[in-house]
Design a protein around this motif. Structure first.
Motif, PDB file in Angstrom:
ATOM      1  N   PRO A  70      43.600  43.792  36.750  1.00  0.00           N
ATOM      2  CA  PRO A  70      44.196  42.549  37.255  1.00  0.00           C
ATOM      3  C   PRO A  70      45.337  42.058  36.364  1.00  0.00           C
ATOM      4  CG  PRO A  70      41.819  42.366  37.212  1.00  0.00           C
ATOM      5  CD  PRO A  70      42.152  43.648  36.528  1.00  0.00           C
ATOM      6  N   LEU A  71      45.180  42.245  35.063  1.00  0.00           N
ATOM      7  CA  LEU A  71      46.196  41.789  34.120  1.00  0.00           C
ATOM      8  C   LEU A  71      47.519  42.530  34.342  1.00  0.00           C
ATOM      9  CD1 LEU A  71      46.594  40.011  31.501  1.00  0.00           C
ATOM     10  CD2 LEU A  71      46.233  42.116  30.243  1.00  0.00           C
ATOM     11  N   PHE A  72      47.441  43.852  34.442  1.00  0.00           N
ATOM     12  CA  PHE A  72      48.665  44.637  34.614  1.00  0.00           C
ATOM     13  C   PHE A  72      49.241  44.468  36.021  1.00  0.00           C
ATOM     14  CE2 PHE A  72      46.873  47.457  31.102  1.00  0.00           C
ATOM     15  CZ  PHE A  72      47.514  46.703  30.137  1.00  0.00           C
ATOM     16  N   THR A  73      48.358  44.273  36.992  1.00  0.00           N
ATOM     17  CA  THR A  73      48.851  44.002  38.353  1.00  0.00           C
ATOM     18  C   THR A  73      49.656  42.708  38.334  1.00  0.00           C
ATOM     19  OG1 THR A  73      46.927  45.093  39.277  1.00  0.00           O
ATOM     20  CG2 THR A  73      48.129  43.631  40.759  1.00  0.00           C
ATOM     21  N   ALA A  74      49.124  41.704  37.631  1.00  0.00           N
ATOM     22  CA  ALA A  74      49.831  40.421  37.535  1.00  0.00           C
ATOM     23  C   ALA A  74      51.187  40.616  36.870  1.00  0.00           C
ATOM     24  CB  ALA A  74      48.987  39.424  36.745  1.00  0.00           C
ATOM     25  N   LEU A  75      51.207  41.369  35.767  1.00  0.00           N
ATOM     26  CA  LEU A  75      52.470  41.571  35.045  1.00  0.00           C
ATOM     27  C   LEU A  75      53.513  42.267  35.919  1.00  0.00           C
ATOM     28  CD1 LEU A  75      51.221  42.566  31.476  1.00  0.00           C
ATOM     29  CD2 LEU A  75      52.267  40.421  32.182  1.00  0.00           C
ATOM     30  N   VAL A  76      53.084  43.297  36.626  1.00  0.00           N
ATOM     31  CA  VAL A  76      54.019  44.061  37.461  1.00  0.00           C
ATOM     32  C   VAL A  76      54.509  43.201  38.641  1.00  0.00           C
ATOM     33  CG1 VAL A  76      54.171  46.031  39.047  1.00  0.00           C
ATOM     34  CG2 VAL A  76      53.198  46.342  36.788  1.00  0.00           C
ATOM     35  N   ILE A 151      38.695  54.348  45.110  1.00  0.00           N
ATOM     36  CA  ILE A 151      39.656  54.113  46.199  1.00  0.00           C
ATOM     37  C   ILE A 151      39.451  52.735  46.832  1.00  0.00           C
ATOM     38  CG2 ILE A 151      40.357  54.896  48.515  1.00  0.00           C
ATOM     39  CD1 ILE A 151      40.001  57.778  47.404  1.00  0.00           C
ATOM     40  N   VAL A 152      38.184  52.351  47.084  1.00  0.00           N
ATOM     41  CA  VAL A 152      37.960  51.048  47.726  1.00  0.00           C
ATOM     42  C   VAL A 152      38.310  49.882  46.797  1.00  0.00           C
ATOM     43  CG1 VAL A 152      36.239  51.841  49.395  1.00  0.00           C
ATOM     44  CG2 VAL A 152      35.485  50.952  47.175  1.00  0.00           C
ATOM     45  N   SER A 153      38.336  50.150  45.493  1.00  0.00           N
ATOM     46  CA  SER A 153      38.715  49.087  44.543  1.00  0.00           C
ATOM     47  C   SER A 153      40.171  48.667  44.729  1.00  0.00           C
ATOM     48  CB  SER A 153      38.502  49.549  43.105  1.00  0.00           C
ATOM     49  OG  SER A 153      37.138  49.708  42.877  1.00  0.00           O
ATOM     50  N   LEU A 154      40.933  49.498  45.441  1.00  0.00           N
ATOM     51  CA  LEU A 154      42.330  49.174  45.703  1.00  0.00           C
ATOM     52  C   LEU A 154      42.450  47.893  46.546  1.00  0.00           C
ATOM     53  CD1 LEU A 154      45.365  50.109  45.627  1.00  0.00           C
ATOM     54  CD2 LEU A 154      44.906  51.292  47.756  1.00  0.00           C
ATOM     55  N   PHE A 155      41.544  47.723  47.539  1.00  0.00           N
ATOM     56  CA  PHE A 155      41.681  46.603  48.479  1.00  0.00           C
ATOM     57  C   PHE A 155      41.644  45.220  47.804  1.00  0.00           C
ATOM     58  CE2 PHE A 155      40.122  50.126  51.149  1.00  0.00           C
ATOM     59  CZ  PHE A 155      41.226  50.245  51.961  1.00  0.00           C
ATOM     60  N   PRO A 156      40.601  44.925  46.995  1.00  0.00           N
ATOM     61  CA  PRO A 156      40.633  43.601  46.348  1.00  0.00           C
ATOM     62  C   PRO A 156      41.811  43.440  45.400  1.00  0.00           C
ATOM     63  CG  PRO A 156      38.789  44.917  45.526  1.00  0.00           C
ATOM     64  CD  PRO A 156      39.357  45.648  46.695  1.00  0.00           C
ATOM     65  N   MET A 157      42.275  44.564  44.808  1.00  0.00           N
ATOM     66  CA  MET A 157      43.428  44.467  43.908  1.00  0.00           C
ATOM     67  C   MET A 157      44.693  44.106  44.702  1.00  0.00           C
ATOM     68  SD  MET A 157      42.175  44.861  40.975  1.00  0.00           S
ATOM     69  CE  MET A 157      43.726  44.598  40.215  1.00  0.00           C
ATOM     70  N   ILE A 158      44.777  44.619  45.951  1.00  0.00           N
ATOM     71  CA  ILE A 158      45.940  44.282  46.793  1.00  0.00           C
ATOM     72  C   ILE A 158      45.918  42.773  47.090  1.00  0.00           C
ATOM     73  CG2 ILE A 158      47.023  44.588  49.070  1.00  0.00           C
ATOM     74  CD1 ILE A 158      46.020  47.481  49.060  1.00  0.00           C
ATOM     75  N   VAL A 159      44.733  42.248  47.435  1.00  0.00           N
ATOM     76  CA  VAL A 159      44.614  40.813  47.737  1.00  0.00           C
ATOM     77  C   VAL A 159      45.031  39.993  46.511  1.00  0.00           C
ATOM     78  CG1 VAL A 159      43.053  38.965  48.484  1.00  0.00           C
ATOM     79  CG2 VAL A 159      42.775  41.267  49.405  1.00  0.00           C
ATOM     80  N   LEU A 160      44.559  40.443  45.347  1.00  0.00           N
ATOM     81  CA  LEU A 160      44.914  39.764  44.099  1.00  0.00           C
ATOM     82  C   LEU A 160      46.436  39.787  43.889  1.00  0.00           C
ATOM     83  CD1 LEU A 160      43.359  38.809  41.292  1.00  0.00           C
ATOM     84  CD2 LEU A 160      44.435  40.874  40.470  1.00  0.00           C
ATOM     85  N   ALA A 161      47.046  40.973  44.100  1.00  0.00           N
ATOM     86  CA  ALA A 161      48.500  41.106  43.937  1.00  0.00           C
ATOM     87  C   ALA A 161      49.242  40.174  44.900  1.00  0.00           C
ATOM     88  CB  ALA A 161      48.918  42.558  44.169  1.00  0.00           C
TER      89      ALA A 161
END
Lengths: 250, 246
Positions: A70-76, A151-161
């Motif tokens: 989540p931290l790096f997703t936020a930074l990017v 792979i399914v962990s991608l979905f909540p990360m997309i929502v977070l992004a």
């Protein structure tokens, strides 16, 4: 479609050439090394088993989805939007024959590709490290489940992004976006504990939804419900972010 | 003759009362149109609307028959622009910066990128990153980006910012060459009156967000000793009208 492709290739090139994304991926991989060192330490120091070859990737996943990813997703995400707003470099793309919708979608797709690439790299490296250093516990079923969990962990990360992108279009400064994102993340985590009966509604709880796929009785209803909640929030966040991006003056 | 740029009733007012009000302008193929006006007159606001960076409150801009507000991709297909400061990605080389833009145009290849770098005198810096460039070099790179796609229309806001005398002459020559050889239409705003006089063949004066007058450079110079005299006279005339109204 050709215009969208051009915008997407540009966004990926920018991510790659800025090297921030590369550093983020390398730091994520450092988590694996650190994790393995801890397990080796536990094994030799206390004589405990620690983790099997395929338990190790799951251990890594449980740590990264709540911390570094989540931290790096936020930074990017912040860099891709707030960074370009503040340097006025958004104008470079905006004055080309490409609609704002396509630019916005290309930016988000590039962020999604970054998250997916990081997850897959983490999966491959953690599996390799797991197989080399830990006792073998691999079965075909467990390999498939591990792969699926990543792979399914991608979905909540997309929502977070998408949530962070919305904030990036709402606030002027990237630092404000970063701190507000962290604050919201912590508040949602606490709310998830305090109001545990409603926790499935919170974005932060959904980060662990891969656990649903590990249960032997496969809770299809629960999986569909969680997926629909994520889909709904994703669509709302995407639309709200796009609305603000489209109205923005440069 | 069909106008290549049609500006109709364009209005955009900011909270501080500045902006543009009811601007109407037609720019024709082959024009090198100079947009003259004092600071805060509304030149950049008009140009930002023309390039889709901000939206008008009322009115519209059509480029090659396509509305900027409704059909942006089509309207910008044959347009190159440089608005305010020439922006570039500081972590990419000059060549890579242009390569990013080239992807939006199927006809633009690496050869064309080298060609525009040569035209703007940036060839020797093609592999350097703009973070070490002077303002003039950044401006040249911005101009290279504006003409990269062989556009029919080029919109330039203060294109000579930061350029030395040699740079100004080079860019002026380049504008004349493109207008002559490729029939490119230019819409240029500048506060350098002398340069507008030497570069443009039609001139529009904007003051307090309104267009005061549009005329050919030739006609203006037939009636006034210099463009500066014409500009001062137009602005003073408008100033008197405004003060009488008050």
């Amino acid at each position: 479609m050709a215009v969208f492709q051009a915008a997407l290739v540009n966004e990926i090139e920018k991510l790659y050439k800025k090297k921030k994304a590369l550093v983020a991926v390398l730091l994520s991989l450092a988590v694996i090394v650190l994790g393995q060192l801890v397990i080796v330490g536990v094994r030799s120091g206390f004589g405990l088993r620690g983790a099997g070859s395929l338990e190790f990737p799951m251990l890594v996943l449980s740590v990264v989805v709540n911390t570094v990813l989540p931290l790096f997703t936020a930074l990017v995400a912040i860099d891709s939007f707030s960074g370009e707003f503040s340097h006025n470099s958004m104008r470079i793309t905006l004055t080309r024959p490409v609609s704002r919708f396509k630019i916005y979608t290309a930016k988000i797709t590039a962020i999604v590709i970054f998250i997916l690439a990081t997850l897959l790299l983490l999966l491959v490296f953690s599996m390799l490290v797991g197989f080399i250093f830990n006792t073998n516990s691999a079965t075909l079923d467990s390999i498939v489940r591990t792969l699926f969990s990543y792979i399914v962990s991608l979905f909540p990360m997309i929502v977070l992004a998408l949530g962070i992108v919305l904030l990036a279009n709402l606030f002027k400064s990237g630092i404000s976006v970063f701190f507000v994102s962290i604050l919201i993340f912590i508040v949602l985590k606490v709310l998830g504990v305090v109001f545990s009966q409603y926790s499935s509604l919170f974005m932060t709880t959904q980060l662990d939804w891969y656990n649903l796929f590990l249960v032997n009785s496969f809770p299809l209803g629960k999986i569909v419900r969680q997926f629909l909640i994520m889909l709904g929030s994703g669509i709302m966040l995407f639309t709200a972010g796009l609305y603000l991006f489209d109205k923005k003056e440069f | 003759m069909e106008p290549i740029i049609e500006i109709k009733n364009l209005t955009k007012l900011y909270g501080n009362g500045r902006g543009i009000e009811d601007i109407n302008l037609d720019i024709f193929p082959g024009d090198i149109f100079g947009f003259l006006g004092p600071n805060g007159a509304g030149k950049t606001t008009a140009m930002k609307i023309m390039t889709g960076l901000i939206r008008p409150e009322r009115g519209d801009v059509k480029i090659l028959g396509y509305s900027v507000t409704e059909d942006y991709e089509k309207a910008m297909e044959k347009v190159g622009c440089l608005i305010e400061i020439a922006e570039s990605y500081t972590y990419l080389t000059a060549f890579d910066n242009l390569k990013q833009l080239a992807r939006y145009y199927p006809d633009v290849d690496h050869k064309r990128i080298d060609e525009v770098l040569e035209l703007t005198g940036m060839s020797k810096y093609k592999n350097e990153k703009p973070k070490k460039f002077s303002l003039g070099m950044k401006q040249r790179l911005g101009l290279a980006a504006a003409i990269l796609s062989r556009p029919k229309v080029v919109i330039l806001d203060e294109p000579l910012n930061g350029l030395d005398v040699e740079g100004m002459i080079d860019i002026r020559k380049m504008i004349h060459r493109l207008a002559e050889k490729e029939q490119t239409t230019f819409f240029i705003s500048s506060h350098l009156i002398h340069d507008v006089e030497l570069t443009c063949n039609r001139i529009g004066v904007i003051y307090n967000g309104k267009i005061l007058n549009v005329d050919s450079t030739q006609t203006i110079l037939n009636n006034y000793a210099t463009l500066e005299n014409y500009f001062v006279s137009e602005v003073e005339r408008n100033g008197r009208v405004s003060s009488c109204a008050r």
